[in-house]
Design a protein around this motif. Structure first.
Motif, PDB file in Angstrom:
ATOM      1  N   MET A  51       0.618  -1.400  -0.271  1.00  0.00           N
ATOM      2  CA  MET A  51       0.010  -0.268   0.182  1.00  0.00           C
ATOM      3  C   MET A  51       0.941   1.529   0.095  1.00  0.00           C
ATOM      4  O   MET A  51       2.361   1.217   0.556  1.00  0.00           O
ATOM      5  CB  MET A  51      -0.561  -0.041   1.079  1.00  0.00           C
ATOM      6  CG  MET A  51      -2.050  -1.399   1.196  1.00  0.00           C
ATOM      7  SD  MET A  51      -3.058  -0.986   2.317  1.00  0.00           S
ATOM      8  CE  MET A  51      -2.579  -1.697   4.141  1.00  0.00           C
ATOM      9  N   LEU A  52       0.250   2.655  -0.473  1.00  0.00           N
ATOM     10  CA  LEU A  52       1.323   3.603  -0.453  1.00  0.00           C
ATOM     11  C   LEU A  52       1.497   4.360   1.457  1.00  0.00           C
ATOM     12  O   LEU A  52       0.464   3.655   1.647  1.00  0.00           O
ATOM     13  CB  LEU A  52       0.035   4.983  -1.316  1.00  0.00           C
ATOM     14  CG  LEU A  52       0.029   3.960  -3.023  1.00  0.00           C
ATOM     15  CD1 LEU A  52      -0.783   5.766  -3.923  1.00  0.00           C
ATOM     16  CD2 LEU A  52       1.456   4.369  -3.447  1.00  0.00           C
ATOM     17  N   PRO A  53       2.603   5.219   0.938  1.00  0.00           N
ATOM     18  CA  PRO A  53       2.341   5.497   2.227  1.00  0.00           C
ATOM     19  C   PRO A  53       1.696   6.044   3.372  1.00  0.00           C
ATOM     20  O   PRO A  53       0.862   5.795   4.352  1.00  0.00           O
ATOM     21  CB  PRO A  53       3.182   6.693   2.575  1.00  0.00           C
ATOM     22  CG  PRO A  53       4.565   5.760   1.634  1.00  0.00           C
ATOM     23  CD  PRO A  53       3.225   5.410   0.514  1.00  0.00           C
ATOM     24  N   SER A  54       0.559   7.031   1.897  1.00  0.00           N
ATOM     25  CA  SER A  54      -1.074   8.060   2.302  1.00  0.00           C
ATOM     26  C   SER A  54      -2.321   7.396   2.995  1.00  0.00           C
ATOM     27  O   SER A  54      -3.176   6.878   3.799  1.00  0.00           O
ATOM     28  CB  SER A  54      -1.371   8.726   1.525  1.00  0.00           C
ATOM     29  OG  SER A  54      -1.757   7.703   0.112  1.00  0.00           O
ATOM     30  N   VAL A  55      -2.223   5.887   2.255  1.00  0.00           N
ATOM     31  CA  VAL A  55      -3.107   4.788   3.049  1.00  0.00           C
ATOM     32  C   VAL A  55      -2.903   4.336   3.810  1.00  0.00           C
ATOM     33  O   VAL A  55      -3.889   3.872   4.697  1.00  0.00           O
ATOM     34  CB  VAL A  55      -2.944   3.537   1.391  1.00  0.00           C
ATOM     35  CG1 VAL A  55      -4.088   2.335   1.923  1.00  0.00           C
ATOM     36  CG2 VAL A  55      -3.812   4.167   0.463  1.00  0.00           C
ATOM     37  N   LYS A  56      -1.673   3.639   4.163  1.00  0.00           N
ATOM     38  CA  LYS A  56      -1.037   3.455   5.306  1.00  0.00           C
ATOM     39  C   LYS A  56      -1.265   4.574   6.728  1.00  0.00           C
ATOM     40  O   LYS A  56      -1.184   3.508   7.746  1.00  0.00           O
ATOM     41  CB  LYS A  56       0.471   2.743   5.019  1.00  0.00           C
ATOM     42  CG  LYS A  56       0.455   1.445   4.154  1.00  0.00           C
ATOM     43  CD  LYS A  56       2.014   0.825   4.592  1.00  0.00           C
ATOM     44  CE  LYS A  56       2.946   1.830   3.584  1.00  0.00           C
ATOM     45  NZ  LYS A  56       3.991   0.920   3.877  1.00  0.00           N
TER      46      LYS A  56
END
Length: 208
Positions: A51-56
């Motif tokens: 997952m992308l850092p923003s999603v995480k």
């Protein structure tokens, strides 16, 4: 003449204490179920999906909010009520719960409480004692819904076993997913499914 109201008072206090004890146990079970289900799910998804850092980051703080909310609502508040730090079940509220389980008692417990609060006389005391004798054999704690707690315990046990099975089958994925998820602000590049080997050290190629 004195009434035997202390008998009902003790039975109601025992009911209130065990009522909140059951709520605390149920809250712990619910907390464990939610924590296991959410963490294992997120770790497995991250183990496969990167997952992308923003999603995480959103997921990470959402889980913190979720765990804190469940802990406060299902464990902390019942614990404070059990310790009588904050307002807890009153005798009339406890009586309503008990009488739903013992329909044959009708409004006897509520009537006893009302008579006890009224101006005392020998006639009222005699009426209180008469009603107390009728409901004295009843075990008020039977009105606590232990079956619901047992059902959630079995669900929690099944979920725990399922989590163990998933951990055994996807051990490395869960481990990698957990590590990457905890470092939620870091971007991780999926590994290439193939490797590149350079056999020409001079990096020169022939051309016509």
């Amino acid at each position: 003449m004195t009434s035997n109201f202390s008998i009902i008072e003790q039975k109601l206090n025992d009911f209130i204490s065990k009522f909140y004890s059951n709520r605390i146990v149920l809250g712990i079970i619910i907390f464990i179920m939610i924590a296991l289900l959410s963490l294992v799910s997120v770790f497995i998804i991250e183990g496969f999906a990167f997952m992308l850092p923003s999603v995480k980051t959103i997921l990470f703080f959402f889980l913190i909010f979720l765990f804190a909310s469940v802990f406060i609502f299902f464990i902390l508040i019942p614990s404070c009520k059990f310790l009588r730090i904050i307002p807890f079940l009153s005798y009339p509220e406890a009586a309503s719960i008990i009488q739903n389980y013992f329909p044959n008692s009708k409004d006897l417990i509520v009537n006893i409480l009302q008579l006890h609060d009224a101006e005392h006389s020998d006639l009222l005391v005699a009426a209180i004692n008469q009603k107390i004798e009728v409901i004295k054999p009843l075990n008020f704690t039977n009105a606590i819904n232990y079956k619901k707690t047992l059902k959630f315990f079995l669900y929690s046990l099944a979920l725990t076993l399922l989590s163990i099975v998933f951990t055994l089958f996807f051990h490395q994925k869960i481990k990698d997913g957990a590590e990457r998820f905890m470092n939620y602000s870091t971007f991780y590049q999926p590994e290439n499914p193939y490797s590149i080997s350079i056999v020409n050290d001079s990096l020169c190629c022939a051309y016509g």
